[in-house]
Design an enzyme around this catalytic site. Structure first.
Site, PDB file in Angstrom:
ATOM      1  N   ASP A 188       4.688   6.923  -5.501  1.00  0.00           N
ATOM      2  CA  ASP A 188       3.558   6.007  -5.279  1.00  0.00           C
ATOM      3  C   ASP A 188       2.411   6.778  -4.633  1.00  0.00           C
ATOM      4  OD1 ASP A 188       2.021   3.546  -4.786  1.00  0.00           O
ATOM      5  OD2 ASP A 188       3.910   2.549  -5.229  1.00  0.00           O
ATOM      6  N   HIS A 258      -0.915   4.011  -8.931  1.00  0.00           N
ATOM      7  CA  HIS A 258       0.018   4.348  -7.840  1.00  0.00           C
ATOM      8  C   HIS A 258       0.481   5.803  -7.962  1.00  0.00           C
ATOM      9  CE1 HIS A 258       0.291   0.423  -5.919  1.00  0.00           C
ATOM     10  NE2 HIS A 258       0.348  -0.132  -7.115  1.00  0.00           N
ATOM     11  N   GLU A 322      -0.997  -2.837 -11.020  1.00  0.00           N
ATOM     12  CA  GLU A 322      -2.130  -2.544 -10.137  1.00  0.00           C
ATOM     13  C   GLU A 322      -2.806  -1.216 -10.496  1.00  0.00           C
ATOM     14  OE1 GLU A 322      -0.649  -4.904  -6.182  1.00  0.00           O
ATOM     15  OE2 GLU A 322       0.104  -2.861  -6.445  1.00  0.00           O
ATOM     16  N   TYR A 419      10.288 -11.521  -2.912  1.00  0.00           N
ATOM     17  CA  TYR A 419       9.873 -10.329  -2.173  1.00  0.00           C
ATOM     18  C   TYR A 419      10.471 -10.440  -0.763  1.00  0.00           C
ATOM     19  CZ  TYR A 419       6.802  -8.003  -5.546  1.00  0.00           C
ATOM     20  OH  TYR A 419       6.319  -7.299  -6.624  1.00  0.00           O
ATOM     21  N   PHE A 420      11.507  -9.672  -0.545  1.00  0.00           N
ATOM     22  CA  PHE A 420      12.208  -9.774   0.741  1.00  0.00           C
ATOM     23  C   PHE A 420      11.488  -8.997   1.854  1.00  0.00           C
ATOM     24  CE2 PHE A 420      16.779 -10.965  -0.877  1.00  0.00           C
ATOM     25  CZ  PHE A 420      16.280 -12.152  -1.377  1.00  0.00           C
ATOM     26  N   ASP A 421      10.325  -8.412   1.511  1.00  0.00           N
ATOM     27  CA  ASP A 421       9.487  -7.872   2.587  1.00  0.00           C
ATOM     28  C   ASP A 421       8.605  -8.980   3.166  1.00  0.00           C
ATOM     29  OD1 ASP A 421       8.184  -7.847   0.055  1.00  0.00           O
ATOM     30  OD2 ASP A 421       6.652  -6.469   0.817  1.00  0.00           O
ATOM     31  N   TRP A 470       9.743  -3.912  -0.546  1.00  0.00           N
ATOM     32  CA  TRP A 470       8.678  -2.927  -0.319  1.00  0.00           C
ATOM     33  C   TRP A 470       8.679  -2.590   1.163  1.00  0.00           C
ATOM     34  CZ3 TRP A 470       7.051  -1.177  -4.790  1.00  0.00           C
ATOM     35  CH2 TRP A 470       7.115  -2.001  -5.907  1.00  0.00           C
ATOM     36  N   THR A 471       8.353  -1.321   1.468  1.00  0.00           N
ATOM     37  CA  THR A 471       8.613  -0.903   2.855  1.00  0.00           C
ATOM     38  C   THR A 471       7.371  -0.430   3.617  1.00  0.00           C
ATOM     39  OG1 THR A 471       9.220   1.311   2.077  1.00  0.00           O
ATOM     40  CG2 THR A 471      11.013  -0.295   2.328  1.00  0.00           C
ATOM     41  N   GLU A 472       6.208  -0.980   3.283  1.00  0.00           N
ATOM     42  CA  GLU A 472       5.019  -0.621   4.077  1.00  0.00           C
ATOM     43  C   GLU A 472       5.278  -0.843   5.565  1.00  0.00           C
ATOM     44  OE1 GLU A 472       4.925  -2.468   1.333  1.00  0.00           O
ATOM     45  OE2 GLU A 472       3.122  -2.073   0.136  1.00  0.00           O
TER      46      GLU A 472
HETATM   47  C1  ACM Z   1       4.069  -4.845  -7.103  1.00  0.00           C
HETATM   48  O1  ACM Z   1       4.458  -5.530  -6.150  1.00  0.00           O
HETATM   49  N1  ACM Z   1       2.915  -4.198  -7.043  1.00  0.00           N
HETATM   50  C2  ACM Z   1       4.852  -4.720  -8.309  1.00  0.00           C
END
Ligand code: ACM
Ligand code: ZN
Length: 540
Positions: A188, A258, A322, A419-421, A470-472
Site C-alpha cells: 500500500d 495505493h 480508490e 469492517y472490524f476496524d 485495516w490497521t491504520e
Molecule cells: C478499501 O477499504 N479501500 C477496500
C-alpha cells in the site's frame, strides 16, 4: 503453558458450540469416556490425516491436560474405545463433517481431510476446559456443512506491520472459528511488505516510512522510522502454516492505486517520475502507477510471477480500489495509451476509468495464463472489467448484489458491518482508537450476505462473506484480537449457518463457552460485547 482448573465432578462435553452444527441428535448409548488410554486413529498412509490426528491430540491436551497418542488404523476393531478420523465420501459438502459419538468410540468423518479438520474444531470447542482423568462425551450424531465455500478474514499488515508469530496466531483464531480464507493485504502507500527478488528496493526502501501521523490524519507526525517486510522464506512458512489448517492465503497486491511505497522505490513507475515518499498519512493518494509505460506492465507481471510462486491460491487479489485518475489526465503517456487502445468514455465511465479497466484486464489475462483468477474491490464494476473478475463488495452491500446480477462472482465485505476496524459500540470513549463507524456484535450477526431480491439463479454468485481488518489505528496484537473477538464468532455463524438456523439469543447463550477458550489461549477480546445490548443506539 496453559493453566487448567481441576473439577470435582467429571466434566462433560457440550456440543452446542459456535458455529452451531446443523444437526445434533442424541442417540441411545451411554457416554463415551475420554481418557488418556484413548488413541487417535487416522487412515494408514494418509499424511494429512496423520497431521490432523496430531493437531487433535494437541487441542485435547491444551484444554484438558489429557495426552492422547495417535496411530495409523489397522482395522475397524481398532476404533473401539478410541477416536477415529475417517474419510467418507457420503458426507455432504467437501468441507462438511459428521461425528458419531457412542460408548464405543468417536468417529469424525469428512469427505476430505479439510472436513475432518472442521469437525475436529467442533469437537475441540465442545470440550470442557478442565484437568480431569476423564471427560464424558454424551452419545450423539452431529453433522454440519458450511453455507459458504468462502469464509474469510482479512488482515492489513501494511499500515502497521505484524510479526510472523502474530500472523500465525491470527490464523489459529481463524481455524478455531471454522474459516478458510485469509486475505492478506501486503502492499500500500504506507509500506511494501513482501520481498521481491527482482526488485529488492520494494522491501528495502518501500518497506519503511519516516514517520506516522498521530490520530486521525492529524498534522502531527511522530517522526519515527517505521516498517518491516516478510522475507520469501517467512511467507512460505506462513502459507504452509495456514495450509495445514485448511486456510488458503489470498495475497493482495493493490494496483494501480495505493502504490506510493513502490513508487518511492522505483519512481519511474509513476506518471510524474517523483520523487515520492512512503506515506505517513492515511487515505487516498493521487500518485498511482503510470499505465502508459510498457515498463509498468512488465514490472507488475514480474512482481506477480514471484507472488504466484509464493502463494498457491487460485485467487490473487489485485485491489483496484480508490485509484484517483488526476495523474492519468495530465500524463502524455497515459493519454497516448488511451488513444492507442481506442479507449473512449462511455456513459458514466470516463476514458481514464476505462483505462483502469484496460490495465486490470491485461493483468487478469496474464494471471489467467498461469491458472490464476483475480479478485478486485467493487470499483472494478465502474471500469469495464468482464465477469471473470470476482468482486469484493466493500463500499456497501449493493455493489455485491449488482455484480452478481451482472454475472460476477462476489465476496461480501460491506464496510458496515464487516469492517472490524470500526468501533463495536457507539459509546467509544473507553475503546481503543478505531477508524470510526460502528459495527456491534448484533449488527454483524444480523447481516445477510445474499440480497433478498437477488434472483435464485444469481445467488450462487455470492461465494461468501469476510470481515476486514485495516490497521491504520491498530498497532499491536492485543488490539488486533480485541477488534475481531468476539465479532468473528458472529461472522462464523453467518458463514456456516443457513439464515433460518440463526438465532441471536441462542448464539449469545453459547458464546460464553467460546470466550472461555479465548481466555484460555490468552487472546484479548471485548468482554462488554457479551453483556451489553443496543450499543448501536448508545451515545457518548
Ligand atoms: C478499501 O477499504 N479501500 C477496500
Ligand atoms: Zn502515466
Amino acid at each position: 503453558m496453559f493453566s487448567v482448573v481441576a473439577l470435582a465432578q467429571t466434566p462433560r462435553a457440550d456440543y452446542r458450540v459456535v458455529p452451531l452444527p446443523d444437526e445434533i441428535n442424541g442417540i441411545k448409548s451411554a457416554d463415551f469416556r475420554l481418557t488418556e488410554q484413548c488413541l487417535i486413529n487416522y487412515p494408514t498412509g494418509n499424511r494429512e490425516m496423520e497431521r490432523n490426528a496430531s493437531m487433535l491430540s494437541q487441542y485435547i491436551e491444551e484444554l484438558t491436560g489429557l495426552h492422547l497418542s495417535t496411530r495409523p488404523t489397522l482395522n475397524a476393531k481398532d476404533r473401539i474405545g478410541n477416536i477415529s478420523l475417517l474419510i467418507d465420501p457420503k458426507v455432504d459438502n467437501d468441507e462438511g463433517y459428521s461425528i458419531l459419538i457412542t460408548t464405543k468410540g468417536i468417529e469424525i468423518s469428512g469427505q476430505s481431510p479439510a472436513g475432518v479438520f472442521f469437525g475436529m474444531q467442533m469437537l475441540r470447542k465442545s470440550l470442557p476446559i478442565a484437568t480431569a482423568k476423564e471427560i464424558l462425551m454424551p452419545a450423539a450424531q452431529i453433522k454440519s456443512s458450511p453455507r459458504f465455500g468462502y469464509r474469510g478474514m482479512h488482515l492489513d499488515c501494511v499500515r502497521h506491520f505484524f510479526s510472523v508469530e502474530t500472523v500465525k496466531r491470527y490464523i489459529d483464531i481463524m481455524a478455531l472459528h471454522g474459516m478458510n480464507r485469509l486475505h492478506w493485504h501486503l502492499t500500500d502507500d504506507q509500506g511494501w511488505r513482501v520481498e521481491i527478488k527482482k526488485y529488492p528496493r520494494l522491501a528495502e526502501v518501500g518497506g519503511w516510512r519516516n514517520g506516522t501521523t498521530l490520530g486521525h490524519n492529524s498534522p502531527v507526525n511522530d517522526g519515527i522510522r517505521y516498517g518491516g517486510y516478510y522475507t520469501q522464506d517467512q511467507i512460505r512458512d506462513i502459507v504452509s502454516y495456514a495450509a495445514d489448517r485448511y486456510i488458503t492465503i489470498i495475497p493482495e497486491i493493490d494496483m494501480p492505486g495505493h502504490m506510493v511505497a513502490a513508487l518511492t522505490a522505483y519512481p519511474e513507475l509513476g506518471c510524474t517520475g517523483g520523487p515520492y515518499e512512503v506515506w505517513g498519512m492515511w487515505g487516498v493518494h493521487d500518485d498511482i502507477l503510470c499505465v502508459g509505460k510498457d515498463h509498468t506492465l512488465e514490472f507488475v507481471k514480474d512482481v506477480l510471477n514471484e507472488v504466484m510462486q509464493l502463494f498457491p491460491s487460485e485467487y490473487i487479489h489485485i485491489g483496484g480500489d480508490e485509484s484517483p485518475r488526476v495523474r492519468w489526465q495530465e500524463c502524455p503517456l497515459c493519454q497516448q495509451r488511451i488513444r492507442d487502445e481506442g479507449i473512449r468514455a462511455e456513459g458514466k465511465q470516463s476514458a481514464e476509468a476505462r483505462l483502469q479497466g484496460w490495465f486490470t484486464t491485461q493483468i487478469k489475462h496474464y494471471l489467467a495464463q498461469h491458472g490464476k483468477r483475480i479478485i478486485g474491490w467493487d470499483e472494478l464494476l465502474g471500469c469495464a472489467v468482464d465477469t471473470t473478475a470476482t468482486i469484493m463488495s466493500w463500499t456497501g452491500a449493493e455493489p455485491g448484489a449488482r455484480g452478481a446480477m451482472l454475472g460476477h462472482d462476489v465476496i461480501m465485505t460491506p464496510n458496515t458491518p464487516m469492517y472490524f476496524d470500526h468501533y463495536q459500540t457507539k459509546s467509544y470513549w473507553n475503546e481503543p482508537t478505531a477508524f470510526g463507524g460502528c459495527a456491534t456484535l448484533k449488527m454483524v450477526y444480523d447481516f445477510e450476505p445474499v440480497a433478498s431480491n437477488l434472483p435464485a439463479d444469481k445467488r450462487r454468485h455470492i461465494l461468501g462473506v469476510q470481515a476486514n481488518l485495516w490497521t491504520e489505528y491498530i498497532t499491536c496484537e492485543p488490539q488486533i484480537q480485541y477488534q475481531v473477538l468476539p465479532r468473528m464468532a458472529a461472522l462464523a455463524e453467518l458463514q456456516w449457518l443457513q439464515p433460518e438456523e440463526k438465532d441471536y439469543n441462542d448464539f449469545k447463550a453459547r458464546l460464553p463457552r467460546l470466550v472461555e477458550m479465548y481466555k484460555h489461549y490468552n487472546w484479548t477480546y471485548r468482554a462488554k460485547s457479551l453483556v451489553t445490548e443496543n450499543e448501536d443506539k448508545a451515545e457518548n
